[in-house]
Design a protein around this motif. Sequence first.
Motif, PDB file in Angstrom:
ATOM      1  N   GLU A  79     120.840   8.481  30.816  1.00  0.00           N
ATOM      2  CA  GLU A  79     121.454   7.132  30.109  1.00  0.00           C
ATOM      3  C   GLU A  79     121.165   5.984  30.905  1.00  0.00           C
ATOM      4  N   VAL A  94     117.746  -0.260  34.680  1.00  0.00           N
ATOM      5  CA  VAL A  94     116.535   0.726  34.788  1.00  0.00           C
ATOM      6  C   VAL A  94     116.190   1.198  35.944  1.00  0.00           C
ATOM      7  N   GLN A 101     110.269   1.158  35.309  1.00  0.00           N
ATOM      8  CA  GLN A 101     110.490   0.459  34.084  1.00  0.00           C
ATOM      9  C   GLN A 101     109.019  -0.295  33.572  1.00  0.00           C
ATOM     10  N   ARG A 136     110.347   0.126  28.272  1.00  0.00           N
ATOM     11  CA  ARG A 136     110.078   1.512  28.252  1.00  0.00           C
ATOM     12  C   ARG A 136     110.780   1.825  29.614  1.00  0.00           C
ATOM     13  N   LEU A 142     112.955   2.539  25.188  1.00  0.00           N
ATOM     14  CA  LEU A 142     114.396   2.287  25.480  1.00  0.00           C
ATOM     15  C   LEU A 142     114.835   1.136  24.671  1.00  0.00           C
ATOM     16  N   VAL A 228     118.759  -1.255  21.130  1.00  0.00           N
ATOM     17  CA  VAL A 228     118.589  -0.317  22.378  1.00  0.00           C
ATOM     18  C   VAL A 228     118.933   0.983  21.736  1.00  0.00           C
ATOM     19  N   ARG A 229     118.168   2.001  22.023  1.00  0.00           N
ATOM     20  CA  ARG A 229     118.365   3.253  21.566  1.00  0.00           C
ATOM     21  C   ARG A 229     119.611   3.774  21.987  1.00  0.00           C
ATOM     22  N   ARG A 232     120.198   6.547  24.569  1.00  0.00           N
ATOM     23  CA  ARG A 232     119.765   6.150  26.133  1.00  0.00           C
ATOM     24  C   ARG A 232     120.443   5.242  26.807  1.00  0.00           C
ATOM     25  N   PHE A 233     121.670   4.789  26.342  1.00  0.00           N
ATOM     26  CA  PHE A 233     122.309   3.299  26.706  1.00  0.00           C
ATOM     27  C   PHE A 233     123.865   3.706  26.482  1.00  0.00           C
TER      28      PHE A 233
END
Length: 251
Positions: A79, A94, A101, A136, A142, A228-229, A232-233
């Motif tokens: 994450e 990131v 990134q 990404r 992302l 944002v997904r 993953r966050f």
Amino acid sequence: MRAAPVDRQSPVPLWSQVQDDLRARLSRGEFDAVFPGENALVTEYEVSRNTVRQALRGLRTEGLVTAERGRAPRVRRAEIEQPVGTLYSLFASVEAAGMTQRSEVRVLDVRADGVVAARLGLEESTPLLHLERLRRADEAPLALDRVWLPASVAAPLLDADFTHTSLYGELADRTGTRLESGHERIAAQVPSGGECRLLECPPRTAVFVIERTGFAGGRPLEWRQTVVRGDRFALDASFSARGFQLGVASS
């Protein structure tokens, strides 16, 4: 690459052999696209379902996969954490997570947008620099990031290469302007079809929609929307005995 066959004469339990082989295959990135389900693993390793489940249980404990009841196992990606209450850069977050990134620049131009101009306290016809990037992390999508700034300030950014650099760094280097503060509204939403395709969201994955107004010299300079997904966050906040307050926005 095929699974390593289990050794039924070995004193090492079958579940441990399967777990070790899956761990090695995960480290090689073999399951980045999709992780096989229980039935496929039973067939591949020629072991019982209980053996597979025990192997997956250990990988889940290690945080390598998710294996929830009723859902196929999935590779668990790291994450990206964002601090609450600070003016952060997604680029820096990131990199701080130890990931590479990269951005795909989808739009970089000057245009008028009456709604965004009003958010920035400007006339509706004011020219705005608009930057849209697919962000990404370790090559996996992302976030979809859309930014607007007054062209009178940000026009020098039209020549910038945003594939591997931060907006705030380029803004400071090219214009001498630095954001000093900001306000954000964060909401969990279901992504649109286009956003889902761009972000390659797994089924039933929600997204965070972050809307930010950034200030410089006491005036709004940036309006940004970042999708944002959600898998993953994460948001990170600290508090003390004196308290911490979060505002709850009405829908």
